[in-house]
Scaffold this motif. Structure first.
Motif, PDB file in Angstrom:
ATOM      1  N   PHE A   1       1.005  -1.298  -0.011  1.00  0.00           N
ATOM      2  CA  PHE A   1      -0.021  -0.113  -0.055  1.00  0.00           C
ATOM      3  C   PHE A   1       0.963   1.123  -0.036  1.00  0.00           C
ATOM      4  O   PHE A   1       2.131   0.905  -0.165  1.00  0.00           O
ATOM      5  CB  PHE A   1      -0.930   0.015   1.200  1.00  0.00           C
ATOM      6  CG  PHE A   1      -0.166  -0.431   2.495  1.00  0.00           C
ATOM      7  CD1 PHE A   1       0.462   0.450   3.400  1.00  0.00           C
ATOM      8  CD2 PHE A   1      -0.130  -1.561   2.855  1.00  0.00           C
ATOM      9  CE1 PHE A   1       1.242   0.220   4.404  1.00  0.00           C
ATOM     10  CE2 PHE A   1       0.485  -1.968   4.112  1.00  0.00           C
ATOM     11  CZ  PHE A   1       1.156  -0.906   4.914  1.00  0.00           C
ATOM     12  N   HIS A   2       0.335   2.379  -0.165  1.00  0.00           N
ATOM     13  CA  HIS A   2       1.047   3.630   0.111  1.00  0.00           C
ATOM     14  C   HIS A   2       1.210   4.233   1.496  1.00  0.00           C
ATOM     15  O   HIS A   2       2.165   4.130   2.034  1.00  0.00           O
ATOM     16  CB  HIS A   2       0.644   4.783  -0.957  1.00  0.00           C
ATOM     17  CG  HIS A   2       1.447   5.795  -1.025  1.00  0.00           C
ATOM     18  ND1 HIS A   2       2.768   5.779  -1.508  1.00  0.00           N
ATOM     19  CD2 HIS A   2       1.465   7.190  -0.385  1.00  0.00           C
ATOM     20  CE1 HIS A   2       3.189   6.966  -1.434  1.00  0.00           C
ATOM     21  NE2 HIS A   2       2.549   7.699  -0.716  1.00  0.00           N
ATOM     22  N   GLY A   3       0.214   4.759   1.932  1.00  0.00           N
ATOM     23  CA  GLY A   3       0.111   5.249   3.532  1.00  0.00           C
ATOM     24  C   GLY A   3      -0.081   4.060   4.291  1.00  0.00           C
ATOM     25  O   GLY A   3       0.674   3.794   5.119  1.00  0.00           O
ATOM     26  N   SER A   4      -1.332   3.934   4.248  1.00  0.00           N
ATOM     27  CA  SER A   4      -1.682   2.550   5.005  1.00  0.00           C
ATOM     28  C   SER A   4      -2.903   1.894   4.056  1.00  0.00           C
ATOM     29  O   SER A   4      -3.160   2.488   2.867  1.00  0.00           O
ATOM     30  CB  SER A   4      -2.357   2.876   6.183  1.00  0.00           C
ATOM     31  OG  SER A   4      -3.571   3.326   6.025  1.00  0.00           O
ATOM     32  N   PRO A   5      -3.163   0.584   4.290  1.00  0.00           N
ATOM     33  CA  PRO A   5      -4.343  -0.167   3.466  1.00  0.00           C
ATOM     34  C   PRO A   5      -5.725   0.780   3.537  1.00  0.00           C
ATOM     35  O   PRO A   5      -6.526   0.640   2.723  1.00  0.00           O
ATOM     36  CB  PRO A   5      -4.448  -1.362   4.104  1.00  0.00           C
ATOM     37  CG  PRO A   5      -3.319  -1.504   5.089  1.00  0.00           C
ATOM     38  CD  PRO A   5      -2.926  -0.348   5.440  1.00  0.00           C
ATOM     39  N   GLU A   6      -5.830   1.549   4.576  1.00  0.00           N
ATOM     40  CA  GLU A   6      -7.141   2.425   4.708  1.00  0.00           C
ATOM     41  C   GLU A   6      -6.920   4.005   4.125  1.00  0.00           C
ATOM     42  O   GLU A   6      -8.056   4.399   3.506  1.00  0.00           O
ATOM     43  CB  GLU A   6      -7.380   2.727   6.179  1.00  0.00           C
ATOM     44  CG  GLU A   6      -8.676   3.116   6.602  1.00  0.00           C
ATOM     45  CD  GLU A   6      -9.143   2.833   7.829  1.00  0.00           C
ATOM     46  OE1 GLU A   6      -9.331   3.939   8.783  1.00  0.00           O
ATOM     47  OE2 GLU A   6      -9.321   1.861   8.298  1.00  0.00           O
ATOM     48  N   ARG A   7      -5.895   4.532   4.137  1.00  0.00           N
ATOM     49  CA  ARG A   7      -5.728   5.865   3.550  1.00  0.00           C
ATOM     50  C   ARG A   7      -4.418   6.019   3.060  1.00  0.00           C
ATOM     51  O   ARG A   7      -3.318   5.705   3.459  1.00  0.00           O
ATOM     52  CB  ARG A   7      -5.698   7.060   4.589  1.00  0.00           C
ATOM     53  CG  ARG A   7      -7.078   6.740   5.537  1.00  0.00           C
ATOM     54  CD  ARG A   7      -7.477   8.298   6.110  1.00  0.00           C
ATOM     55  NE  ARG A   7      -6.420   9.216   6.638  1.00  0.00           N
ATOM     56  CZ  ARG A   7      -5.699   8.949   7.905  1.00  0.00           C
ATOM     57  NH1 ARG A   7      -6.233   8.204   8.554  1.00  0.00           N
ATOM     58  NH2 ARG A   7      -4.603   9.459   8.355  1.00  0.00           N
ATOM     59  N   ASP A   8      -4.403   6.733   1.943  1.00  0.00           N
ATOM     60  CA  ASP A   8      -3.062   6.935   1.208  1.00  0.00           C
ATOM     61  C   ASP A   8      -2.176   7.955   1.626  1.00  0.00           C
ATOM     62  O   ASP A   8      -0.922   7.926   1.435  1.00  0.00           O
ATOM     63  CB  ASP A   8      -3.320   7.072  -0.454  1.00  0.00           C
ATOM     64  CG  ASP A   8      -3.708   8.354  -0.495  1.00  0.00           C
ATOM     65  OD1 ASP A   8      -4.155   9.074   0.308  1.00  0.00           O
ATOM     66  OD2 ASP A   8      -4.692   8.494  -1.840  1.00  0.00           O
ATOM     67  N   ASP A   9      -2.472   8.782   2.700  1.00  0.00           N
ATOM     68  CA  ASP A   9      -1.887   9.680   3.505  1.00  0.00           C
ATOM     69  C   ASP A   9      -1.597   9.595   4.614  1.00  0.00           C
ATOM     70  O   ASP A   9      -1.242  10.396   5.730  1.00  0.00           O
ATOM     71  CB  ASP A   9      -2.342  11.062   3.023  1.00  0.00           C
ATOM     72  CG  ASP A   9      -3.746  11.101   3.624  1.00  0.00           C
ATOM     73  OD1 ASP A   9      -4.411  10.100   4.142  1.00  0.00           O
ATOM     74  OD2 ASP A   9      -4.419  12.380   3.680  1.00  0.00           O
ATOM     75  N   GLU A  10      -2.076   8.294   5.183  1.00  0.00           N
ATOM     76  CA  GLU A  10      -1.592   7.873   6.633  1.00  0.00           C
ATOM     77  C   GLU A  10      -0.249   7.492   6.879  1.00  0.00           C
ATOM     78  O   GLU A  10       0.291   6.628   5.838  1.00  0.00           O
ATOM     79  CB  GLU A  10      -2.776   6.838   7.133  1.00  0.00           C
ATOM     80  CG  GLU A  10      -2.240   6.342   8.697  1.00  0.00           C
ATOM     81  CD  GLU A  10      -3.224   5.433   9.258  1.00  0.00           C
ATOM     82  OE1 GLU A  10      -3.392   5.183  10.529  1.00  0.00           O
ATOM     83  OE2 GLU A  10      -4.152   4.744   8.393  1.00  0.00           O
TER      84      GLU A  10
END
Length: 248
Positions: free
Chosen positions: A126-135
């Motif tokens: 994932f990028h930030g977290s699987p839930e939010r790309d900016d976490e």
């Protein structure tokens, strides 16, 4: 590519931010190290002097690409009213607008193919977290938050994310959280200022039937190529951006 059934060396990388000299150095090293497959964690184009080139070079790999927050921003209208409370915010917004304007419709279509996550039976990317790309998931993220994410998004024993631009190896009970760092924009504080360092960071994962073994790589490259590219590109605030780069 089935890392859970056969031995394979996987290269995981991201946060390129429009810097093909860094990307090419990283890819050359990945191949020299025997990487057999690739996963990109996103933030491919925004912010650097070569946004289109980076979109094309990642696409040529034919590998899974995760959508980062900067990739999402490339597809959204610029919002100059949004304050992020960062230094030189007005200049950062102008650079972002310029980056968006460089893309063709075909480039934007390619960004739309990027995935929220890349999932395999023993690996979640994932990028930030699987839930939010900016976490931001870091060494300081409360374990309770990580377990909450794992309960909602998968029990793979290895998770790899980007976004922070900082390498990370964090082991919890029964699983490992990794971050390869940044290919194109690793930064560090030197004296009173933050600088961007000509050091392309990525991660090798050696998969066997017994599990995975991470190896962190940091590849130096010519900082002058980046500075020259910035100054010749037409990007706003080129002198300031070029001055932020230092040798590894």
């Amino acid at each position: 590519m089935e890392p859970y059934s056969v031995a394979v060396r996987l290269a995981v990388f991201g946060d390129i931010h429009g810097n093909p000299p860094a990307l090419r150095a990283a890819l050359a090293d990945m191949r020299a190290q025997g990487a057999e497959a690739f996963v990109c964690l996103g933030d491919v184009a925004l912010g650097g002097a070569w946004p289109r080139e980076c979109v094309a070079e990642v696409a040529a790999l034919g590998c899974p690409v995760v959508r980062g927050n900067a990739d999402r921003a490339m597809l959204e209208p610029s919002d100059s009213s949004t304050s992020r409370d960062v230094p030189h915010e007005w200049a950062v917004q102008e650079v972002g607008t310029w980056s968006r304007e460089q893309l063709t419709d075909g480039d934007r279509d390619m960004l739309r193919t990027y995935l929220p996550t890349s999932r395999l039976p023993r690996l979640l990317c994932f990028h930030g977290s699987p839930e939010r790309d900016d976490e931001e998931l870091t060494a300081e993220t409360p374990a309770e938050r990580l377990w909450e994410l794992r309960a909602s998004h998968g029990r793979q024993p290895t998770w790899v994310g980007g976004h922070t631009h900082k390498p990370l190896l964090r082991t919890l009970d029964g699983w490992t959280l990794l971050n390869p760092g940044s290919v194109g924009l690793p930064f560090e504080r030197r004296s009173k200022w933050y600088v961007n360092v000509s050091r392309a960071e990525y991660l090798l994962l050696d998969w066997t039937l017994r599990g995975s073994q991470p190896t962190f790589r940091a590849v130096p490259y010519d900082v002058e190529e980046v500075r020259r590219g910035i100054l010749a590109s037409g990007i706003p605030h080129a002198d300031w951006l070029a001055a932020e780069w230092v040798s590894a």
